[in-house]
Design an enzyme around this catalytic site. Structure first.
Site, PDB file in Angstrom:
ATOM      1  N   ARG A 111      17.905  54.682 -52.151  1.00 14.53           N
ATOM      2  CA  ARG A 111      17.656  53.336 -51.633  1.00 14.53           C
ATOM      3  C   ARG A 111      16.192  52.950 -51.844  1.00 14.53           C
ATOM      4  O   ARG A 111      15.786  51.860 -51.483  1.00 14.53           O
ATOM      5  CB  ARG A 111      18.027  53.257 -50.160  1.00 14.53           C
ATOM      6  CG  ARG A 111      17.155  54.101 -49.276  1.00 14.53           C
ATOM      7  CD  ARG A 111      17.654  54.129 -47.867  1.00 14.53           C
ATOM      8  NE  ARG A 111      17.054  53.107 -47.047  1.00 14.53           N
ATOM      9  CZ  ARG A 111      17.556  52.694 -45.867  1.00 14.53           C
ATOM     10  NH1 ARG A 111      18.687  53.209 -45.436  1.00 14.53           N
ATOM     11  NH2 ARG A 111      16.950  51.799 -45.167  1.00 14.53           N
ATOM     12  N   GLU A 143      31.605  64.511 -41.556  1.00  9.10           N
ATOM     13  CA  GLU A 143      31.337  64.696 -42.983  1.00  9.10           C
ATOM     14  C   GLU A 143      32.172  65.806 -43.592  1.00  9.10           C
ATOM     15  O   GLU A 143      32.533  65.742 -44.772  1.00  9.10           O
ATOM     16  CB  GLU A 143      29.843  64.958 -43.212  1.00  9.10           C
ATOM     17  CG  GLU A 143      28.943  63.762 -42.907  1.00  9.10           C
ATOM     18  CD  GLU A 143      28.705  63.523 -41.423  1.00  9.10           C
ATOM     19  OE1 GLU A 143      29.040  64.409 -40.604  1.00  9.10           O
ATOM     20  OE2 GLU A 143      28.175  62.451 -41.074  1.00  9.10           O
ATOM     21  N   PHE A 176      23.646  64.447 -44.811  1.00 14.50           N
ATOM     22  CA  PHE A 176      24.792  64.985 -44.050  1.00 14.50           C
ATOM     23  C   PHE A 176      25.929  65.387 -44.981  1.00 14.50           C
ATOM     24  O   PHE A 176      26.632  66.365 -44.734  1.00 14.50           O
ATOM     25  CB  PHE A 176      25.282  63.965 -43.028  1.00 14.50           C
ATOM     26  CG  PHE A 176      24.187  63.376 -42.195  1.00 14.50           C
ATOM     27  CD1 PHE A 176      23.306  64.203 -41.512  1.00 14.50           C
ATOM     28  CD2 PHE A 176      24.007  62.011 -42.103  1.00 14.50           C
ATOM     29  CE1 PHE A 176      22.270  63.666 -40.752  1.00 14.50           C
ATOM     30  CE2 PHE A 176      22.982  61.466 -41.352  1.00 14.50           C
ATOM     31  CZ  PHE A 176      22.109  62.292 -40.675  1.00 14.50           C
ATOM     32  N   SER A 221      25.743  51.551 -44.603  1.00  8.80           N
ATOM     33  CA  SER A 221      24.680  52.300 -45.293  1.00  8.80           C
ATOM     34  C   SER A 221      25.065  52.596 -46.739  1.00  8.80           C
ATOM     35  O   SER A 221      24.202  52.894 -47.557  1.00  8.80           O
ATOM     36  CB  SER A 221      24.353  53.592 -44.537  1.00  8.80           C
ATOM     37  OG  SER A 221      25.524  54.331 -44.277  1.00  8.80           O
TER      38      SER A 221
HETATM   39  C1  LIG Z   1      25.999  64.307 -38.879  1.00  9.68           C
HETATM   40  C2  LIG Z   1      25.527  62.890 -38.814  1.00  9.68           C
HETATM   41  N1  LIG Z   1      26.213  61.931 -39.466  1.00  9.68           N
HETATM   42  C3  LIG Z   1      25.783  60.655 -39.441  1.00  9.68           C
HETATM   43  C4  LIG Z   1      24.650  60.317 -38.762  1.00  9.68           C
HETATM   44  C5  LIG Z   1      24.131  58.891 -38.801  1.00  9.68           C
HETATM   45  N2  LIG Z   1      24.248  58.264 -37.491  1.00  9.68           N
HETATM   46  C6  LIG Z   1      23.199  58.186 -36.633  1.00  9.68           C
HETATM   47  S1  LIG Z   1      23.606  57.514 -35.174  1.00  9.68           S
HETATM   48  C7  LIG Z   1      25.208  57.243 -35.662  1.00  9.68           C
HETATM   49  C8  LIG Z   1      26.201  56.619 -34.740  1.00  9.68           C
HETATM   50  C9  LIG Z   1      26.269  57.383 -33.462  1.00  9.68           C
HETATM   51  O1  LIG Z   1      27.145  56.771 -32.576  1.00  9.68           O
HETATM   52  P1  LIG Z   1      27.262  57.326 -31.108  1.00  9.68           P
HETATM   53  O2  LIG Z   1      27.423  58.800 -31.121  1.00  9.68           O
HETATM   54  O3  LIG Z   1      28.317  56.559 -30.419  1.00  9.68           O
HETATM   55  O4  LIG Z   1      25.811  57.062 -30.518  1.00  9.68           O
HETATM   56  P2  LIG Z   1      25.265  55.819 -29.659  1.00  9.68           P
HETATM   57  O5  LIG Z   1      26.325  54.769 -29.601  1.00  9.68           O
HETATM   58  O6  LIG Z   1      24.982  56.372 -28.310  1.00  9.68           O
HETATM   59  O7  LIG Z   1      24.023  55.360 -30.351  1.00  9.68           O
HETATM   60  C10 LIG Z   1      25.399  57.711 -36.969  1.00  9.68           C
HETATM   61  C11 LIG Z   1      26.653  57.647 -37.724  1.00  9.68           C
HETATM   62  C12 LIG Z   1      23.952  61.356 -38.096  1.00  9.68           C
HETATM   63  N3  LIG Z   1      22.815  61.133 -37.421  1.00  9.68           N
HETATM   64  N4  LIG Z   1      24.420  62.623 -38.131  1.00  9.68           N
END
Ligand SMILES: Cc1ncc(C[n+]2csc(CCOP(=O)(O)OP(=O)(O)O)c2C)c(N)n1
Ligand SMILES: [Mg+2]
Lengths: 280, 317
Positions: free
Chosen positions: B172, B63, B88, B42
């Site tokens: 973006r 973060e 975030f 990203s």
């Molecule tokens: C505080 C925060 N940081 C970053 C994100 C962006 N983000 C959304 S989903 C994700 C990955 C999540 O991975 P995981 O917890 O393993 O979920 P899954 O594999 O079940 O989709 C990220 C980094 C967010 N939603 N919230």
């Protein structure tokens, strides 16, 4: 409010859960396809856990969604609204037709769940690492009131890299919140890579035990195993329960299986049609 | 993470400028490192990771830690570019930004990616329309909201050259290259992109090209609107704001809440020194579901909406 009560369920809870899980995968993928937005990989890793909770475990009443005696479910991995909205509609919290508005202008079905728009949502999520601390608060309220309800929360595994989870884990262990169940969707993938290549979590079970939790490891796609571990009474355990559900991102569709590209990948027509042929 | 609206040909995603510039800087200066929180893709830093895997620190989805580790890296003599989604990076890590970066006054560059409402349908948790308000009141922290690729590159180069904390919003949302007769970037100096003495429109970020289009529409009505690009929000170019007040009416436009951001900053200056009629254009707060483009139209944050607000304001002059 004495769910599980339906005749269907008393006959064969696992068969009902299996049917619902398949329906959730198909319907959520249709939502993602139509919106050309969403997080289908994580929808699919969580579909079996969600179906088990809503069709085998949670005591809830869609006609009275804020009944104080309800079991609480918090969708901490709030990006997986495809599966979450599909299961809420299947359980009767709002009309299935609403699913077609997913992420459209002014829709109640935002990319992340909003309790002020939709019944059945306990708290607004989207930023990772919030669901467990809020659930600890709900469970403490239940403990103070000596209430009967249970609180369940589903997190991702990458999500556990947020320190807020571990602060809440300390409090839950300290207060011996046996009415609290954390389910970790352990698909081993986060947004951009494997968890173990980013900030490794293993040995994950030992970490939770060290924080005072009881840990169960299950196959997160085995409906019977999920049903047994989640529906067992927590009374007398004296500890919060952490269920590590070993899953696969994209489970159910061959080209999405364990593939990080489907974290927020969306299907073209050909991929959508192939997935629908496989999801039967 | 968001359905990409087809961008007009020749418009740009400023994240590409960010990654190109930070790579160019890293080639010349080994102290430059990137610090990310599962935000490699990203932030468009996949190529940086390929080239310098040992100079990228990925702390996972954390973060608060990404900002604090950045502060530690600066202490160790590095020049860290800490890059994560603006929503975030600010909301989650405000205390790290306040205490570890701004108050400690260390050489950390914070890159708030996909700022504003770029994440559209993903909703208020993913919008970053409070960040200017939160950040602009922190002493020591330079806050820049660039308007196009050229200015994004200038801001990143200036940030690297400055020994101190900087936050840069990187959008973006596709933007065109702005035409500049006298292209010169300086932190803390606003840029007058169009002359005019009937009123002044002060904008920053992705709203600048919309403000210029509004000024063009107003010119057709015989109204000469000045357009000021206030890309640095901290420190604020008060002299240029007071010059703008001499037109007798000021409209501010930002991809941010109407409370406490660019409009709030301009209002503080005007109310203190030279009150003139003012309109603050931006978003009202938590927004309904909709794409980024839809939200901008719905809240009249387009050329027509800005021009209408200007006409209404002129009636009060
Ligand atoms: C505080 C925060 N940081 C970053 C994100 C962006 N983000 C959304 S989903 C994700 C990955 C999540 O991975 P995981 O917890 O393993 O979920 P899954 O594999 O079940 O989709 C990220 C980094 C967010 N939603 N919230
Ligand atoms: Mg995961």
């Amino acid at each position: 409010m004495t769910f599980p009560a339906s005749a269907e369920l008393r006959n064969d809870p696992v068969a009902l859960i299996r049917d619902k899980a398949l329906w959730i995968r198909r319907r959520s993928f249709q939502m993602v396809y139509e919106a050309q937005l969403g997080h289908p990989g994580g929808d699919f890793s969580a579909a079996d856990v969600l179906a088990t909770l809503y069709f085998g475990v949670l005591r809830h009443d869609p006609a009275d969604p804020r009944n104080p005696a309800r079991d609480r479910f918090v969708m901490s991995k709030g990006h997986c609204t495809g599966a979450f909205y599909a299961v809420l509609a299947a359980a009767g919290f709002f009309p299935e037709a609403d699913l077609s508005t997913y992420m459209q202008p002014l829709s109640k079905l935002n990319g992340h769940p909003n309790r002020n728009y939709l019944p059945g949502v306990e708290t607004n999520t989207g930023p990772l690492g919030h669901g467990l601390p809020v659930s600890v608060g709900i469970a403490i309220a239940g403990q103070i009131d000596k209430a009967d309800y249970r609180t369940f929360v589903l997190t991702g595994d990458g999500e556990l890299q947020e320190g807020s989870n571990w602060e809440a884990a300390l409090t839950a262990g300290h207060r011996k919140l046996e009415n609290l169940t954390l389910i970790i969707d352990r698909n081993r993938l986060q947004q951009g890579a494997r968890t173990e290549e980013t900030a490794s979590l293993d040995p994950l079970d030992d970490k939770w035990r060290a924080f005072g939790w009881h840990v169960e490891m299950v196959d997160g796609h085995d409906h019977r195993a999920l049903y047994e571990v989640l529906s067992a009474s927590p009374k007398g355990r004296g500890k919060p329960l952490c269920v590590i559900a070993n899953t696969f991102k994209g489970k159910g569709v061959s080209f999405m299986h364990d593939n990080v590209a489907w974290h927020h990948g969306v299907p073209n027509q050909e991929q959508y049609e192939q997935a629908m042929r496989e999801l039967v | 993470m968001s359905a990409a609206a087809p961008a007009p040909a020749g418009w740009h995603d400023c994240r590409d400028t960010f990654s190109r510039t930070v790579e160019a800087l890293a080639e010349a200066d080994p102290r430059i490192v990137t610090v990310v929180s599962d935000s490699v893709g990203s932030s468009k830093l996949v190529n940086f990771r390929k080239r310098w895997p040992e100079r990228m620190v990925n702390v996972g989805i954390a973060e608060q830690t990404v900002v604090a580790v950045g502060a530690g890296l600066a202490n160790g003599g590095k020049i860290p570019f800490v890059s994560a989604a603006a929503c975030f990076l600010t909301a989650r890590a405000m205390e790290q930004i306040k205490a570890d970066v701004a108050y400690t006054n260390v050489n950390v560059k914070l890159i708030g990616q996909s700022s504003g409402i770029a994440y559209g349908e993903l909703g208020p948790t993913h919008h970053s329309i409070e960040d200017m308000a939160w950040l602009r009141l922190l002493n020591n922290l330079t806050l820049i909201v660039p308007s196009d690729p050229w200015e994004t590159e200038q801001a990143i180069r200036a940030a690297a050259a400055l020994d101190g904390p900087v936050f840069i919003r990187v959008s973006r949302m596709p933007v065109p290259d702005l035409k500049r007769s006298n292209a010169k970037f300086e932190i803390g100096r606003a840029e007058t992109l169009r002359e005019g003495n009937d009123l002044a429109i002060i904008a920053n970020g992705v709203m600048v090209h919309r403000a210029l289009a509004a000024a063009e529409a107003l010119a057709a009505d015989g109204i000469a609107a000045r357009v000021v690009n206030m890309s640095t929000v901290n420190p604020l170019d008060e002299a240029t704001i007071l010059e703008a007040a001499k037109t007798g009416a000021v409209v501010t436009v930002e991809e941010h809440s109407v409370r406490g951001g660019l409009g709030g900053a301009v209002a503080e200056v005007l109310a203190t020194h030279d009150p003139v009629p003012m309109r603050i254009l931006g978003f009202p707060g938590f927004l309904p579901t909709g794409s980024a483009d839809w939200l901008l139209e719905h809240f009249h944050l387009n050329a027509a909406g800005i021009a209408d607000a200007a006409r209404q304001l002129l009636a009060r002059k």
